[in-house]
Scaffold this motif. Structure first.
Motif, mmCIF file in Angstrom:
data_model
loop_
_atom_site.group_PDB
_atom_site.id
_atom_site.type_symbol
_atom_site.label_atom_id
_atom_site.label_comp_id
_atom_site.label_asym_id
_atom_site.label_seq_id
_atom_site.Cartn_x
_atom_site.Cartn_y
_atom_site.Cartn_z
ATOM 1 N N THR A 1 38.352 25.230 -19.353
ATOM 2 C CA THR A 1 37.816 25.286 -20.707
ATOM 3 C C THR A 1 38.585 24.329 -21.603
ATOM 4 N N GLU A 2 38.328 24.416 -22.901
ATOM 5 C CA GLU A 2 39.054 23.554 -23.856
ATOM 6 C C GLU A 2 40.192 24.266 -24.534
ATOM 7 N N VAL A 3 39.919 25.523 -24.937
ATOM 8 C CA VAL A 3 40.921 26.230 -25.729
ATOM 9 C C VAL A 3 41.237 27.583 -25.102
ATOM 10 N N THR B 1 29.772 28.822 -22.083
ATOM 11 C CA THR B 1 29.181 29.694 -23.108
ATOM 12 C C THR B 1 29.616 29.192 -24.478
ATOM 13 N N ASN B 2 28.646 28.771 -25.285
ATOM 14 C CA ASN B 2 28.978 28.197 -26.585
ATOM 15 C C ASN B 2 28.112 28.780 -27.689
ATOM 16 N N GLY B 3 28.632 28.737 -28.903
ATOM 17 C CA GLY B 3 27.886 29.225 -30.070
ATOM 18 C C GLY B 3 26.811 28.235 -30.476
ATOM 19 N N MET B 4 25.847 28.715 -31.255
ATOM 20 C CA MET B 4 24.827 27.805 -31.782
ATOM 21 C C MET B 4 24.472 28.220 -33.204
ATOM 22 N N ILE B 5 23.887 27.289 -33.938
ATOM 23 C CA ILE B 5 23.374 27.616 -35.266
ATOM 24 C C ILE B 5 21.941 28.124 -35.131
ATOM 25 N N GLU B 6 21.122 27.414 -34.361
ATOM 26 C CA GLU B 6 19.734 27.850 -34.165
ATOM 27 C C GLU B 6 19.199 27.277 -32.855
ATOM 28 N N MET C 1 28.089 21.181 -40.217
ATOM 29 C CA MET C 1 28.906 22.408 -40.206
ATOM 30 C C MET C 1 30.292 22.039 -39.655
ATOM 31 N N ASN C 2 30.419 21.905 -38.344
ATOM 32 C CA ASN C 2 31.706 21.549 -37.739
ATOM 33 C C ASN C 2 31.584 20.256 -36.926
ATOM 34 N N GLY C 3 30.755 20.313 -35.914
ATOM 35 C CA GLY C 3 30.602 19.162 -35.028
ATOM 36 C C GLY C 3 30.267 19.650 -33.636
ATOM 37 N N ILE C 4 29.932 18.724 -32.758
ATOM 38 C CA ILE C 4 29.497 19.127 -31.409
ATOM 39 C C ILE C 4 30.691 19.546 -30.550
ATOM 40 N N GLY C 5 31.877 19.057 -30.888
ATOM 41 C CA GLY C 5 33.070 19.434 -30.129
ATOM 42 C C GLY C 5 32.871 19.165 -28.651
ATOM 43 N N GLY C 6 33.278 20.145 -27.868
ATOM 44 C CA GLY C 6 33.117 19.975 -26.421
ATOM 45 C C GLY C 6 31.873 20.650 -25.885
ATOM 46 N N SER C 7 31.047 21.208 -26.782
ATOM 47 C CA SER C 7 29.919 22.002 -26.291
ATOM 48 C C SER C 7 28.968 21.164 -25.444
ATOM 49 N N GLY C 8 28.778 19.896 -25.817
ATOM 50 C CA GLY C 8 27.884 19.032 -25.039
ATOM 51 C C GLY C 8 28.483 18.611 -23.708
ATOM 52 N N ALA D 1 21.090 35.195 -39.780
ATOM 53 C CA ALA D 1 22.246 34.789 -40.584
ATOM 54 C C ALA D 1 21.921 35.060 -42.044
ATOM 55 N N LYS D 2 22.967 35.061 -42.850
ATOM 56 C CA LYS D 2 22.856 35.216 -44.308
ATOM 57 C C LYS D 2 21.978 36.410 -44.685
ATOM 58 N N GLY D 3 22.392 37.567 -44.223
ATOM 59 C CA GLY D 3 21.744 38.806 -44.607
ATOM 60 C C GLY D 3 20.300 38.930 -44.177
ATOM 61 N N ASN E 1 18.055 36.422 -44.152
ATOM 62 C CA ASN E 1 17.169 35.394 -44.717
ATOM 63 C C ASN E 1 17.005 34.188 -43.801
ATOM 64 N N ILE E 2 17.843 34.111 -42.789
ATOM 65 C CA ILE E 2 17.754 33.003 -41.833
ATOM 66 C C ILE E 2 17.545 33.581 -40.441
ATOM 67 N N SER E 3 16.552 33.021 -39.728
ATOM 68 C CA SER E 3 16.363 33.382 -38.328
ATOM 69 C C SER E 3 17.025 32.309 -37.479
HETATM 70 O O1 0RQ Z 1 28.696 31.157 -42.118
HETATM 71 O O2 0RQ Z 1 31.005 31.902 -42.308
HETATM 72 O O3 0RQ Z 1 29.677 31.254 -44.336
HETATM 73 O O4 0RQ Z 1 29.136 33.360 -43.081
HETATM 74 O O5 0RQ Z 1 27.462 29.585 -39.823
HETATM 75 O O6 0RQ Z 1 28.397 31.362 -37.842
HETATM 76 O O7 0RQ Z 1 27.633 33.331 -36.580
HETATM 77 O O8 0RQ Z 1 30.011 33.311 -37.524
HETATM 78 O O9 0RQ Z 1 29.291 31.887 -35.533
HETATM 79 O O10 0RQ Z 1 31.716 31.132 -35.925
HETATM 80 O O11 0RQ Z 1 30.623 31.182 -33.645
HETATM 81 O O12 0RQ Z 1 29.949 29.477 -35.341
HETATM 82 C C1 0RQ Z 1 27.616 26.934 -33.997
HETATM 83 C C2 0RQ Z 1 28.979 26.846 -36.069
HETATM 84 C C3 0RQ Z 1 28.795 28.983 -34.736
HETATM 85 C C4 0RQ Z 1 30.139 27.085 -33.821
HETATM 86 C C5 0RQ Z 1 28.868 27.442 -34.658
HETATM 87 C C6 0RQ Z 1 26.467 30.304 -40.547
HETATM 88 C C7 0RQ Z 1 26.971 31.733 -40.548
HETATM 89 C C8 0RQ Z 1 28.458 31.518 -40.772
HETATM 90 C C9 0RQ Z 1 29.289 30.551 -38.568
HETATM 91 P P1 0RQ Z 1 29.706 31.985 -43.040
HETATM 92 P P2 0RQ Z 1 28.856 32.574 -36.909
HETATM 93 P P3 0RQ Z 1 30.507 30.960 -35.088
HETATM 94 C C10 0RQ Z 1 34.287 24.496 -27.990
HETATM 95 C C11 0RQ Z 1 32.815 24.438 -28.233
HETATM 96 C C12 0RQ Z 1 29.849 23.671 -32.092
HETATM 97 C C13 0RQ Z 1 31.092 23.285 -31.346
HETATM 98 C C14 0RQ Z 1 31.296 24.030 -30.072
HETATM 99 C C15 0RQ Z 1 30.310 25.588 -33.609
HETATM 100 C C16 0RQ Z 1 28.728 30.250 -39.959
HETATM 101 O O13 0RQ Z 1 30.045 27.726 -32.574
HETATM 102 O O14 0RQ Z 1 30.834 24.891 -34.453
HETATM 103 O O15 0RQ Z 1 30.465 24.801 -29.606
HETATM 104 N N1 0RQ Z 1 29.819 25.079 -32.439
HETATM 105 N N2 0RQ Z 1 32.443 23.797 -29.468
HETATM 106 O O16 0RQ Z 1 26.385 32.500 -41.579
HETATM 107 C C17 0RQ Z 1 22.632 28.560 -41.744
HETATM 108 C C18 0RQ Z 1 21.864 29.119 -39.625
HETATM 109 C C19 0RQ Z 1 23.136 29.680 -39.356
HETATM 110 C C20 0RQ Z 1 24.102 29.602 -40.360
HETATM 111 C C21 0RQ Z 1 24.949 30.584 -38.601
HETATM 112 N N3 0RQ Z 1 20.886 29.152 -38.714
HETATM 113 N N4 0RQ Z 1 21.652 28.567 -40.824
HETATM 114 N N5 0RQ Z 1 23.869 29.047 -41.546
HETATM 115 N N6 0RQ Z 1 25.198 30.172 -39.849
HETATM 116 N N7 0RQ Z 1 23.678 30.290 -38.281
HETATM 117 C C22 0RQ Z 1 35.247 24.315 -29.152
HETATM 118 C C23 0RQ Z 1 35.538 22.888 -29.533
HETATM 119 O O17 0RQ Z 1 34.746 22.056 -29.300
HETATM 120 C C24 0RQ Z 1 36.786 22.519 -30.170
#
Ligand code: 0RQ
Length: 513
Positions: free
Chosen positions: A292-294, A359-364, A382-389, A406-408, A410-412
């Motif tokens: 992994t990375e971290v 296993t990585n997080g996503m916005i949508e 938001m942050n960047g693609i990092g190592g997810s790709g 997300a956001k109570g 209001n966002i799917s």
């Molecule tokens: O915002 O903190 O203001 O409430 O995005 O979302 O659900 O807490 O999830 O912290 O795991 O982040 C994709 C950003 C997810 C992250 C991402 C808002 C949400 C919240 C964070 P608030 P969550 P996480 C190895 C792998 C790319 C890099 C990667 C990421 C905030 O996983 O940066 O994977 N990934 N690297 O409310 C608007 C939406 C939203 C939204 C969530 N659809 N629209 N806002 N949020 N979904 C690591 C490295 O590479 C180093």
């Protein structure tokens, strides 16, 4: 001479952070150490930021270009962004102040795969590097650099920078020596041989960075902790996502597609990743490994419990409590934790060979399985693609996780079309929300729709998604991936205009339902 600086030539260059920062000229390109809040220089960025702010307040044009491993901390990205003088930044970041500067156009941000950075720098696409500013645990008698809590891109910065400044941080335990594996076989001008890693525990390099002493212009002594953000307590969504993922592992093991040790695990940063690791504590798997990375808290706990035999990464990303534990016990983790350069920890060849479970997080995600990890509403970083790709495209299993809302509410997180694509439908095998899991392997786009809507979307948005899909089926010219192009991003527009993605059907328009 400090015990941490055993080489007299380096010891002769010890000076204050302010004096070292004064050596850096306007317009400089600087390669900083630092990866997910660990191993970044603690004092020179602040001293440099003070200089830049002063110069800019006099009307001088003092900017810098900043290169790192990945995200750093407020003491680096935050303070330098606040000056308004960070003209360029690459790769991954997660600092709110820097994010604001990227999104208001002050900072040009080049968001690339972490494994690509070494190659592109060496090929000259970022110009020359004036300085490497690198945190170290110590300097040996021979003048080698003992890395600290991250390796990231440090080997490359030390190799190619014209001048080097080392921060020797005595907060980092000197028992870190022996935990690192610095591989030097990545020369882009030579014919490449295979990277000889077949297992996360393989050692292929050396424990230190080599450095040309004639390039070292300053050494600064520090005693400052890594940033170390505590994890949020596990919430219901993270627990539910972890449970779906663990059920999936069970299914894969029963189907003989995974061994009972699982394949090496990669998990992204954040609370959900940590929840998955916590869930593995009670799972029946033994002798697991991680590539992994971290290294997060959950990984250390799994090692301590004897569940994970060995974990390979490029950095620690620990809570304050766990960072202190590591400082007290680092020696016990030799052979169980290995930190490597990020072009090795994230190398596609090694990831593919080991059949990593990514296993990585996503916005949508959209109804066809494209994933956006980086952009809010298609335009804001938001942050960047990092190592997810690096991992998603090359893993044996590429899994994306997110709460469905997300956001109570209001966002799917499941939308008709993602507003930005980081991981295409070709790279995404499994999507998981707290609602359930969609296994997309082997399915054509239209076959994925039902699984994604019924298993992953929140019930509040399922009918809306079906309405969109049915309309797409009826009006789309091509039926391979049906879309109503004029409405594909209407959910995002609705959100921007009305504050919600929910459509008020009675009013026939967007608005609170
Ligand atoms: O915002 O903190 O203001 O409430 O995005 O979302 O659900 O807490 O999830 O912290 O795991 O982040 C994709 C950003 C997810 C992250 C991402 C808002 C949400 C919240 C964070 P608030 P969550 P996480 C190895 C792998 C790319 C890099 C990667 C990421 C905030 O996983 O940066 O994977 N990934 N690297 O409310 C608007 C939406 C939203 C939204 C969530 N659809 N629209 N806002 N949020 N979904 C690591 C490295 O590479 C180093």
């Amino acid at each position: 001479m400090s015990a941490r600086i055993a080489n007299p030539a380096f010891a002769a260059k010890v000076m204050s952070a302010a004096d070292a920062a004064a050596l850096i000229h306007p317009g400089a390109s600087i390669g900083f150490s630092g990866f997910t809040g660990s191993g970044y220089p603690k004092e020179i960025p602040g001293a440099l930021a003070a200089r830049i702010t002063e110069a800019r307040s006099r009307g001088e044009d003092f900017t810098i270009k900043a290169f790192t491993g990945a995200s750093t901390a407020p003491e680096l990205d935050g303070v330098l962004a606040d000056t308004g003088g960070m003209a360029f930044r690459t790769p991954y970041q997660s600092d709110p102040h820097l994010r604001a500067k990227i999104n208001d156009g002050t900072t040009n941000y080049c968001d690339i795969h972490l494994s690509h950075l070494q190659k592109l720098i060496n090929m000259g696409f970022f110009g020359s590097l004036d300085f490497a500013v690198i945190e170290a645990t110590a300097i040996t008698e021979e003048g080698d650099i003992i890395p600290s809590s991250s390796i990231g891109n440090n080997r490359t910065y030390l190799d190619i920078a014209d001048k080097i400044i080392i921060e020797v941080n005595s907060w980092q335990t000197d028992d870190l020596y022996g935990l690192h594996d610095v591989y030097y076989g990545m020369d882009i001008k030579a014919r490449r041989e295979p990277i000889p890693i077949n297992h996360p525990g393989d050692i292929i390099g050396r424990p230190t960075f080599r450095v040309d002493p004639s390039k070292v212009v300053a050494v600064v002594e520090t005693n400052d902790p890594d940033r170390n953000t505590p994890f949020k307590p596990l919430d219901d969504d993270s627990r539910a996502i972890a449970a779906h993922l663990l059920n999936f592992f069970d299914m894969e093991v029963k189907a003989h597609r995974m061994p009972s040790t699982l394949w090496p695990l990669q998990s992204g940063v954040g609370n959900i990743a940590n929840a998955v690791l916590a869930g593995l504590m009670d799972a029946p798997y033994e002798h697991m490994t991680s590539y992994t990375e971290v290294i997060q808290d959950g990984m250390i706990e799994l090692i301590d419990a004897g569940k994970i035999d060995v974990a390979s990464a490029t950095a620690f990303s620990l809570s304050p409590t766990m960072a202190h534990h590591m400082n007290d016990h680092a020696k016990e983790y030799h052979g169980k934790i290995i930190l490597r350069p990020q072009d090795v920890s994230n190398h596609p060849e090694v990831i593919r060979r080991q059949f990593v479970i990514a296993t990585n997080g996503m916005i949508e995600a959209d109804i066809y399985g494209n994933v956006n990890s980086t952009h809010i509403m298609g335009t804001k970083m938001m942050n960047g693609i990092g190592g997810s790709g690096d991992f998603a495209r090359n893993a044996g299993y590429s899994i994306f996780v997110s709460p469905s809302l997300a956001k109570g509410g209001n966002i799917s997180a499941i939308v008709p079309m993602v507003s930005h694509v980081d991981h295409t439908e070709h790279d995404v095998m499994v999507i998981i929300t707290e609602q359930g899991l969609a296994d997309l392997r082997g399915l054509a786009p239209r076959q994925r729709v039902k699984l994604i809507i019924e298993n992953c979307a929140h019930p509040d948005y399922r009918e809306q998604l079906w309405d969109y899909y049915k309309e797409a089926l009826s009006v789309s010219k091509g039926i391979h991936t049906p879309h109503v192009l004029s409405k594909a991003l209407s959910w995002h527009e609705n959100l921007l205009e009305t504050g919600t993605m929910k459509i008020d059907k009675a009013a026939g328009a967007a608005g609170p339902a």
